[in-house]
Design a protein around this motif. Structure first.
Motif, PDB file in Angstrom:
ATOM      1  N   ASP A 520     -23.873 -36.181  64.387  1.00  0.00           N
ATOM      2  CA  ASP A 520     -23.483 -36.576  65.459  1.00  0.00           C
ATOM      3  C   ASP A 520     -22.216 -37.443  65.600  1.00  0.00           C
ATOM      4  OD1 ASP A 520     -25.065 -38.951  67.970  1.00  0.00           O
ATOM      5  OD2 ASP A 520     -23.763 -37.086  68.215  1.00  0.00           O
ATOM      6  N   ILE A 521     -22.008 -38.281  64.613  1.00  0.00           N
ATOM      7  CA  ILE A 521     -20.963 -38.964  64.338  1.00  0.00           C
ATOM      8  C   ILE A 521     -19.696 -38.379  64.321  1.00  0.00           C
ATOM      9  CG2 ILE A 521     -19.717 -40.715  62.580  1.00  0.00           C
ATOM     10  CD1 ILE A 521     -21.673 -42.233  64.360  1.00  0.00           C
ATOM     11  N   ILE A 522     -19.830 -37.300  63.281  1.00  0.00           N
ATOM     12  CA  ILE A 522     -18.730 -36.343  63.171  1.00  0.00           C
ATOM     13  C   ILE A 522     -18.141 -35.727  64.404  1.00  0.00           C
ATOM     14  CG2 ILE A 522     -17.906 -34.303  62.099  1.00  0.00           C
ATOM     15  CD1 ILE A 522     -19.024 -35.048  59.349  1.00  0.00           C
ATOM     16  N   LYS A 523     -19.196 -35.158  65.266  1.00  0.00           N
ATOM     17  CA  LYS A 523     -19.054 -34.407  66.266  1.00  0.00           C
ATOM     18  C   LYS A 523     -18.360 -35.405  67.343  1.00  0.00           C
ATOM     19  CE  LYS A 523     -21.816 -30.342  65.837  1.00  0.00           C
ATOM     20  NZ  LYS A 523     -22.900 -29.562  66.407  1.00  0.00           N
ATOM     21  N   ARG A 524     -18.959 -36.649  67.516  1.00  0.00           N
ATOM     22  CA  ARG A 524     -18.639 -37.571  68.700  1.00  0.00           C
ATOM     23  C   ARG A 524     -17.212 -38.000  68.324  1.00  0.00           C
ATOM     24  NH1 ARG A 524     -22.007 -42.674  69.227  1.00  0.00           N
ATOM     25  NH2 ARG A 524     -23.811 -41.224  68.481  1.00  0.00           N
ATOM     26  N   TYR A 525     -16.925 -38.207  67.262  1.00  0.00           N
ATOM     27  CA  TYR A 525     -15.497 -38.821  66.953  1.00  0.00           C
ATOM     28  C   TYR A 525     -14.615 -37.560  66.077  1.00  0.00           C
ATOM     29  CZ  TYR A 525     -17.907 -42.953  68.151  1.00  0.00           C
ATOM     30  OH  TYR A 525     -18.615 -43.796  68.978  1.00  0.00           O
ATOM     31  N   LYS A 526     -14.684 -36.291  66.429  1.00  0.00           N
ATOM     32  CA  LYS A 526     -14.040 -35.264  65.788  1.00  0.00           C
ATOM     33  C   LYS A 526     -12.612 -35.447  65.937  1.00  0.00           C
ATOM     34  CE  LYS A 526     -13.768 -30.210  65.277  1.00  0.00           C
ATOM     35  NZ  LYS A 526     -14.240 -29.151  65.794  1.00  0.00           N
ATOM     36  N   ASP A 527     -12.278 -35.740  67.355  1.00  0.00           N
ATOM     37  CA  ASP A 527     -10.758 -35.985  67.396  1.00  0.00           C
ATOM     38  C   ASP A 527     -10.121 -37.144  66.506  1.00  0.00           C
ATOM     39  OD1 ASP A 527     -11.103 -35.002  70.859  1.00  0.00           O
ATOM     40  OD2 ASP A 527     -10.824 -33.622  69.200  1.00  0.00           O
ATOM     41  N   ALA A 528     -10.828 -38.309  66.708  1.00  0.00           N
ATOM     42  CA  ALA A 528     -10.368 -39.391  65.884  1.00  0.00           C
ATOM     43  C   ALA A 528     -10.138 -39.329  64.445  1.00  0.00           C
ATOM     44  CB  ALA A 528     -11.437 -40.543  66.363  1.00  0.00           C
ATOM     45  N   PHE A 529     -11.293 -38.512  63.729  1.00  0.00           N
ATOM     46  CA  PHE A 529     -10.939 -38.126  62.496  1.00  0.00           C
ATOM     47  C   PHE A 529     -10.031 -37.081  62.300  1.00  0.00           C
ATOM     48  CE2 PHE A 529     -15.509 -39.199  62.153  1.00  0.00           C
ATOM     49  CZ  PHE A 529     -15.731 -39.941  60.957  1.00  0.00           C
ATOM     50  N   CYS A 530      -9.813 -36.208  63.102  1.00  0.00           N
ATOM     51  CA  CYS A 530      -8.574 -35.425  63.069  1.00  0.00           C
ATOM     52  C   CYS A 530      -7.242 -36.024  63.135  1.00  0.00           C
ATOM     53  CB  CYS A 530      -8.626 -34.150  64.109  1.00  0.00           C
ATOM     54  SG  CYS A 530      -7.387 -32.978  64.297  1.00  0.00           S
ATOM     55  N   ARG A 531      -7.070 -37.004  64.241  1.00  0.00           N
ATOM     56  CA  ARG A 531      -5.777 -37.719  63.949  1.00  0.00           C
ATOM     57  C   ARG A 531      -5.560 -38.456  62.970  1.00  0.00           C
ATOM     58  NH1 ARG A 531      -7.723 -38.389  69.705  1.00  0.00           N
ATOM     59  NH2 ARG A 531      -8.231 -40.630  69.075  1.00  0.00           N
ATOM     60  N   LEU A 532      -6.623 -38.909  62.410  1.00  0.00           N
ATOM     61  CA  LEU A 532      -6.507 -39.515  61.016  1.00  0.00           C
ATOM     62  C   LEU A 532      -6.162 -38.859  59.796  1.00  0.00           C
ATOM     63  CD1 LEU A 532      -9.349 -42.063  61.658  1.00  0.00           C
ATOM     64  CD2 LEU A 532      -7.230 -42.795  61.635  1.00  0.00           C
ATOM     65  N   GLY A 533      -6.380 -37.357  59.929  1.00  0.00           N
ATOM     66  CA  GLY A 533      -5.832 -36.599  58.606  1.00  0.00           C
ATOM     67  C   GLY A 533      -6.969 -35.985  58.146  1.00  0.00           C
ATOM     68  N   PHE A 534      -8.105 -35.988  58.767  1.00  0.00           N
ATOM     69  CA  PHE A 534      -9.486 -35.268  58.093  1.00  0.00           C
ATOM     70  C   PHE A 534      -9.383 -33.869  58.807  1.00  0.00           C
ATOM     71  CE2 PHE A 534     -11.796 -38.150  55.691  1.00  0.00           C
ATOM     72  CZ  PHE A 534     -11.152 -39.559  56.289  1.00  0.00           C
ATOM     73  N   VAL A 535      -9.801 -32.706  58.237  1.00  0.00           N
ATOM     74  CA  VAL A 535      -9.949 -31.359  58.510  1.00  0.00           C
ATOM     75  C   VAL A 535     -11.473 -31.033  58.010  1.00  0.00           C
ATOM     76  CG1 VAL A 535      -9.349 -29.043  58.159  1.00  0.00           C
ATOM     77  CG2 VAL A 535      -7.643 -30.758  58.186  1.00  0.00           C
ATOM     78  N   ILE A 536     -12.385 -31.176  59.291  1.00  0.00           N
ATOM     79  CA  ILE A 536     -13.803 -30.893  58.806  1.00  0.00           C
ATOM     80  C   ILE A 536     -14.305 -29.674  59.508  1.00  0.00           C
ATOM     81  CG2 ILE A 536     -15.907 -32.086  59.085  1.00  0.00           C
ATOM     82  CD1 ILE A 536     -14.487 -34.931  59.306  1.00  0.00           C
ATOM     83  N   GLU A 537     -14.964 -29.043  58.995  1.00  0.00           N
ATOM     84  CA  GLU A 537     -15.572 -27.661  59.623  1.00  0.00           C
ATOM     85  C   GLU A 537     -16.919 -27.647  59.283  1.00  0.00           C
ATOM     86  OE1 GLU A 537     -11.368 -25.199  58.674  1.00  0.00           O
ATOM     87  OE2 GLU A 537     -13.247 -24.605  57.755  1.00  0.00           O
ATOM     88  N   GLU A 538     -17.736 -27.022  60.288  1.00  0.00           N
ATOM     89  CA  GLU A 538     -19.100 -26.653  60.089  1.00  0.00           C
ATOM     90  C   GLU A 538     -19.190 -25.520  58.915  1.00  0.00           C
ATOM     91  OE1 GLU A 538     -20.270 -27.028  64.678  1.00  0.00           O
ATOM     92  OE2 GLU A 538     -21.448 -25.760  63.202  1.00  0.00           O
ATOM     93  N   PHE A 539     -20.145 -25.614  58.017  1.00  0.00           N
ATOM     94  CA  PHE A 539     -20.268 -24.502  57.171  1.00  0.00           C
ATOM     95  C   PHE A 539     -21.568 -23.968  56.982  1.00  0.00           C
ATOM     96  CE2 PHE A 539     -18.048 -23.211  53.346  1.00  0.00           C
ATOM     97  CZ  PHE A 539     -19.105 -22.931  52.095  1.00  0.00           C
ATOM     98  N   GLY A 540     -22.264 -24.038  58.154  1.00  0.00           N
ATOM     99  CA  GLY A 540     -23.610 -23.541  58.465  1.00  0.00           C
ATOM    100  C   GLY A 540     -24.817 -24.389  58.137  1.00  0.00           C
ATOM    101  N   GLY A 541     -25.734 -24.305  59.071  1.00  0.00           N
ATOM    102  CA  GLY A 541     -26.798 -25.399  58.989  1.00  0.00           C
ATOM    103  C   GLY A 541     -26.401 -26.699  59.031  1.00  0.00           C
ATOM    104  N   LYS A 542     -26.728 -27.487  57.969  1.00  0.00           N
ATOM    105  CA  LYS A 542     -26.828 -28.855  58.039  1.00  0.00           C
ATOM    106  C   LYS A 542     -25.616 -29.187  56.988  1.00  0.00           C
ATOM    107  CE  LYS A 542     -30.166 -29.839  54.475  1.00  0.00           C
ATOM    108  NZ  LYS A 542     -31.379 -30.306  54.363  1.00  0.00           N
ATOM    109  N   GLU A 543     -24.717 -28.334  56.578  1.00  0.00           N
ATOM    110  CA  GLU A 543     -23.566 -28.374  55.564  1.00  0.00           C
ATOM    111  C   GLU A 543     -22.383 -28.516  56.410  1.00  0.00           C
ATOM    112  OE1 GLU A 543     -26.602 -28.000  52.844  1.00  0.00           O
ATOM    113  OE2 GLU A 543     -24.462 -28.243  52.425  1.00  0.00           O
ATOM    114  N   TYR A 544     -21.580 -29.367  55.848  1.00  0.00           N
ATOM    115  CA  TYR A 544     -20.147 -29.542  56.448  1.00  0.00           C
ATOM    116  C   TYR A 544     -19.209 -29.426  55.347  1.00  0.00           C
ATOM    117  CZ  TYR A 544     -21.285 -30.277  61.414  1.00  0.00           C
ATOM    118  OH  TYR A 544     -21.728 -30.047  62.542  1.00  0.00           O
TER     119      TYR A 544
END
Length: 644
Positions: A520-544
């Protein structure tokens, strides 16, 4: 005084519901606990929109007899206790008899149940506390509860609920707790038709931990076992390597009931004191068995709190058991490297400078000198720190470093030639000092920070951590870790303000098993993480999958550091913008800083001091610790009795 009257039943039910049913997770808790008490060995929970719109709890337990179904929805109707004495001997999870009546008062409830000795089951509907339908139906043995449109008749309560993802995360945490305390039961949680939790129900608690928390936690468990007069302890604790930034991983159960207890938490944390840094909390999954007569579970409507008759003995028993488990094992972290990583590392060693700090320093020096990132004035100010022979060495090393920006060869040649001409001029005008006599500027005021003072002298390194320096009649000791922390912190803050954030690819990427709250934290602040330089992707199930991290803090490529970032963000509660995440990342600048007990060359120390003196506040690290301390010549002479 107003007239005193007895409240009507509808109002009474809603008051009771307010105490028992706070949110969808409260409903799930009561229904699942009833299923456990009904001796079910398979329980499935299905929710939609966080349980606000739809909750279904299905079990294969003993079921409810036809003639008792209406009674079950009456206030204070229960099969768990018969008199007040039973309150001191409660062995079931539920016992108050308020759950079903409270849920029915604020939701649209449908019940389907069948016992083993009946040919058919019963379907019963009750909306807002009023019976709607009751009929026979064919169904398997066990009970199914369906709750639709929670708080549909109490809109004031409904508006205080959080987002569907947040409400779902509360339910997931609850199912995790129940699964750990009842490993003999197979639990399954589905949210919007996606499986979030699934446990085998084979009676092995370690298998449950593996299915819930993943391999990293399961492989770092220590068995904890103790039998004492007032308490019996069974379960697992985590090695210090899997510590977290909050108490979310502290799980303990008393007589099969998940609780929160200041006594138990303090006992666990005190046992870990010499193994954890401050503000770090361990992973635990401990089952405590205490005599029923020495435990009061009738403390709070949610039954989350208990009172121990022998609290001090329980504290000492837990502390001793946890310490014994920690002392009997080798707690040195085991670093694993797969074959692919080893091959890549072997190739890189041919071109990389072994020392990370030195590598970064040299790369930055080349970029600034040859790619025009600094103004002509700044280059002039930088030149005295680089004698001619060092400039030639940088030229040779430049060929080994991959440039990250596309600049034409003509422009690079012009800049390079201009720098060489200015270098030769400066070298002729100013003396070149030997390594032992390197002079640096110690600045008292910001406007002096770019000046060169030949009276500053580095003496050497002490305990592989502290640098000794002489400046006029002052003796300085600099903490290299605190100094580098401050440099990283101010550089990152400045980069964030200028929006000059770059990503660094991770090879291999990080694969994380996250809880619904973390997702929930990652999805809610996805844009913020992206602007900070993180590239985060779903990997299936509960894996990221974390494919890239901010290049400004390369240390965040560590899985543990990213988990710490998530923990600290979750602890902030409600956030309105990305400033909180920015501050949390900036405060982790120490993770990428050079450590104590790490040998640095004289050249590295020079650069560190130079960078520190460019900081707006070079005197303390981000945590408030001093970067350096000083002693006057007079004070030293007094110590040696030269001055009385």
């Amino acid at each position: 005084m107003a007239e005193i009257k007895v409240l009507d039943q509808y109002t009474i039910d809603n008051i009771a519901a307010g105490e028992v049913v706070e949110r969808p997770s409260s409903v799930v808790k009561e229904l699942v606990e009833n299923a456990v008490d009904a001796k079910a060995n398979a329980i499935t929970v299905e929710i939609k929109e966080g349980g606000i719109k739809f909750i279904r709890v299905t079990d294969n337990g003993t079921g409810i007899p036809k003639e008792q179904i209406r009674t079950a929805f009456l206030c204070h109707a229960t099969s768990k206790i018969r008199n007040v004495e039973d309150l001191m001997r409660v062995s079931s999870l539920g016992f108050r008899g308020e759950a079903l009546s409270s849920i029915a008062a604020v939701g649209q409830v449908e019940l389907i149940s069948k016992t083993s000795d009946e040919l058919s089951g019963i379907r019963y509907e009750i909306h807002g506390g009023k019976e709607v339908a009751m009929e026979e139906i064919g169904c398997p043995e066990g009970t199914t509860f369906i709750v639709r449109n929670l708080f549909y008749n109490v809109p004031a309560r409904r508006k205080f609920l959080k987002t569907s993802m947040t409400e779902a995360s509360y339910i997931e945490a609850l199912i995790r707790q129940l699964a750990m305390s009842h490993p003999e039961i197979s639990f399954k949680l589905l949210h919007n038709n996606q499986t979030k939790v699934a446990t085998p129900g084979n009676g092995n608690q370690k298998d449950v931990i593996y299915h819930i928390f993943g391999r990293d936690v399961a492989k770092n468990l220590l068995e904890c076992k103790a039998d004492m007069e007032q308490v019996s302890i069974r379960g697992y604790i985590g090695k210090p390597v899997i510590s977290r930034g909050n108490r979310g991983y502290e799980n303990y159960f008393v007589n099969g009931r998940y609780i929160k207890s200041a006594i138990v938490s303090r006992a666990i944390e005190d046992a870990y004191k010499t193994y954890h840094m401050a503000h770090k909390y361990p992973f635990t999954a401990l089952m405590l068995e205490v005599p029923k007569e020495s435990l009061d579970v009738n403390v709070h409507p949610t039954k989350m709190e208990v009172r121990f008759a022998q609290g001090e003995q329980v504290y000492h028993a837990i502390t001793e058991a946890v310490r014994q488990a920690l002392m009997q094992k080798n707690l040195i972290p085991n670093v694993e490297l797969d074959t692919k990583s080893k091959k890549k590392e072997g190739v890189q060693k041919k071109t990389e400078v072994p020392e990370p700090f030195e590598a970064l320093r040299r790369k930055q020096a080349i970029r600034e000198a040859y790619l025009g990132e600094k103004s002509k004035k700044e280059i002039d100010q930088m030149i005295p720190t680089v004698p001619l022979q060092k400039a030639e060495k940088l030229e040779a090393e430049k060929a080994e470093v991959k440039e990250e920006k596309s600049t034409s060869q003509e422009i690079k040649k012009e800049i390079k030639e201009e720098i060489r001409l200015q270098l030769e001029k400066k070298v002729q005008e100013e003396p070149i000092y030997t390594t032992e006599e390197k002079q640096m500027t110690f600045l008292e005021q910001k406007e002096e920070k770019e000046q060169w003072n030949p009276k500053f002298r580095i003496i050497g390194q002490l305990f592989s951590t502290y640098w000794l320096m002489e400046f006029q009649d002052q003796f300085y000791i600099m903490d290299q870790h605190a100094a580098h922390e401050k440099i990283n912190y101010e550089k990152l803050i400045a980069s964030l303000k200028r929006k000059e954030i770059y990503s660094q690819q991770l090879a291999p990427p990080l694969i994380l098993s996250l809880s619904m709250k973390e997702v929930d934290i990652i999805k809610r602040y996805k844009d913020a993480f992206c602007r900070l330089g993180f590239v985060i992707e779903e990997f299936g199930g509960k894996e990221y999958c974390i494919r890239a991290v901010p290049a400004n803090l390369y240390g965040l490529g560590d899985k543990k550091l990213f988990i710490e970032l998530l923990d600290s963000v979750m602890d902030e509660g409600v956030m309105t913008d990305m400033d909180v995440i920015t501050d949390k990342i900036a405060s982790m600048a120490c993770k990428a800083a050079v450590k104590g007990n790490q040998k640095l060359s004289m050249l590295e120390a020079e650069h560190l001091i130079e960078e520190l003196m460019k900081c707006d506040n070079p005197y303390t690290c981000p945590h408030g610790r001093p970067t350096m301390i000083s002693m006057t010549k007079t004070e030293i002479e007094k110590k040696f009795k030269r001055i009385v």
